[in-house]
Design a protein around this motif. Structure first.
Motif, mmCIF file in Angstrom:
data_model
loop_
_atom_site.group_PDB
_atom_site.id
_atom_site.type_symbol
_atom_site.label_atom_id
_atom_site.label_comp_id
_atom_site.label_asym_id
_atom_site.label_seq_id
_atom_site.Cartn_x
_atom_site.Cartn_y
_atom_site.Cartn_z
ATOM 1 N N LEU A 155 -4.735 -3.596 3.941
ATOM 2 C CA LEU A 155 -4.665 -3.584 2.699
ATOM 3 C C LEU A 155 -3.897 -2.172 2.464
ATOM 4 O O LEU A 155 -4.167 -1.153 3.002
ATOM 5 C CB LEU A 155 -5.782 -3.666 2.041
ATOM 6 N N GLN A 159 -4.349 -1.886 -3.179
ATOM 7 C CA GLN A 159 -5.137 -3.077 -2.945
ATOM 8 C C GLN A 159 -6.540 -2.798 -2.840
ATOM 9 O O GLN A 159 -7.456 -3.453 -3.231
ATOM 10 C CB GLN A 159 -4.510 -3.977 -1.964
ATOM 11 N N LEU A 222 -2.434 -6.790 -9.921
ATOM 12 C CA LEU A 222 -2.660 -6.424 -8.591
ATOM 13 C C LEU A 222 -3.941 -6.783 -8.207
ATOM 14 O O LEU A 222 -4.226 -7.403 -7.080
ATOM 15 C CB LEU A 222 -2.587 -4.713 -8.655
ATOM 16 N N THR A 226 -4.521 -9.336 -5.199
ATOM 17 C CA THR A 226 -5.469 -8.926 -3.866
ATOM 18 C C THR A 226 -6.375 -9.717 -3.685
ATOM 19 O O THR A 226 -6.736 -10.092 -2.476
ATOM 20 C CB THR A 226 -6.063 -7.527 -4.409
#
Length: 286
Positions: A155, A159, A222, A226
């Protein structure tokens, strides 16, 4: 007479569950506030359990000697109450023992410190190799933030911040302790209708609450992307994993006022009615 009290408690628990389930469905259809759905979902688990627990304790207090409304009481009701209470206690001990064992095993895994810029704090994480895409709070009263190593390596920093913010929300609301108790009550009343459906609704609302809290610190889009990425990776590595439920709901603006738990007048009424078996105690004469 003790048998009658226990049957009354079962009827009350059954009726309460159906009433709460109906309220949850009406809230969903009418698109009422998240707070109302949360309150009714909690009530659907807690209040029926109160009916049963209070009745069991009341019968245990009255014992097997004496009369009630002129009728002699038998030992059968007390034996049934004792058996159910013993089962609930054993279940609680087993759940606690399992949680304690998991947390003890977790101590063998390394810890790392990660600076969370959005939260403006340094977080201590336990890192595990398997499952690789796991992230969660592990423990009951003092949980530890645990994360799979694949999340750390695959990630992006933004994230990772989003995932950590979501998991810190569970710690903020003490979800591990709350859901440990709720899980015990849920298992103890698994014979009531719609138990699994109510539990899944409660899990969904818990995750949405964590999403909304996290969205105050990280970008909601986001966060949604994620969580969707992690959910898909989890399904790939674990086919039986439940589907993701965050992707669209997280896009809503955070509403901190919805996080306050309130109970409607109807909810309080049902909770008071759950204490009804205690009214039988004064009528028991030794």
């Amino acid at each position: 007479m003790h048998i009658a009290i226990l049957l009354l408690a079962v009827a009350g628990a059954w009726g309460t569950r159906l009433y709460c389930v109906g309220s949850i469905e009406r809230n969903r259809i009418e698109r009422r506030s998240w707070r109302e759905s949360w309150s009714w979902a909690i009530g659907a688990i807690v209040v029926p359990a109160l009916w049963c627990l209070i009745a069991l304790v009341a019968v245990g207090v009255m014992g097997t000697h004496g009369t009630m409304f002129g009728y002699a009481v038998s030992a059968i009701g007390l034996w049934i109450s004792a058996a159910f209470l013993a089962t609930l206690i054993i279940l609680l001990v087993a759940l606690f023992g399992r949680a304690w064992q998991i947390q003890r095993d977790l101590q063998h895994y390394p810890q790392i410190n990660v600076i969370s810029t959005p939260l403006n704090q340094t977080l201590t994480l336990r890192t595990i190799a398997s499952p690789p895409w796991f992230a969660g709070q592990v423990g009951i009263a003092q949980p530890e933030l645990t994360i799979g190593r694949s999340l750390l390596t695959q990630l992006s920093p933004d994230q990772l911040d989003a995932i950590l913010a979501h998991e810190c929300a569970h710690a903020h609301y003490r979800d591990t302790l709350t859901f440990f108790v709720l899980g015990w009550l849920r298992r103890g009343t698994s014979w009531l209708p719609q138990t699994q459906a109510v539990w899944q609704e409660l899990i969904l609302l818990r995750e949405l609450r964590a999403d909304r809290w996290a969205a105050q610190f990280v970008d909601p889009l986001l966060l949604a992307e994620t969580l969707l990425t992690v959910a898909r990776s989890t399904q790939t590595s674990t086919p039986a994993a439940p589907p993701n439920t965050h992707s669209t709901q997280t896009l809503q603006p955070p509403q901190p006022q919805d996080d306050r738990l309130t109970v409607s007048i109807d909810g309080w009424l049902w909770a008071v009615l759950a204490c009804f078996p205690l009214l039988a105690v004064p009528f028991h004469h030794f």
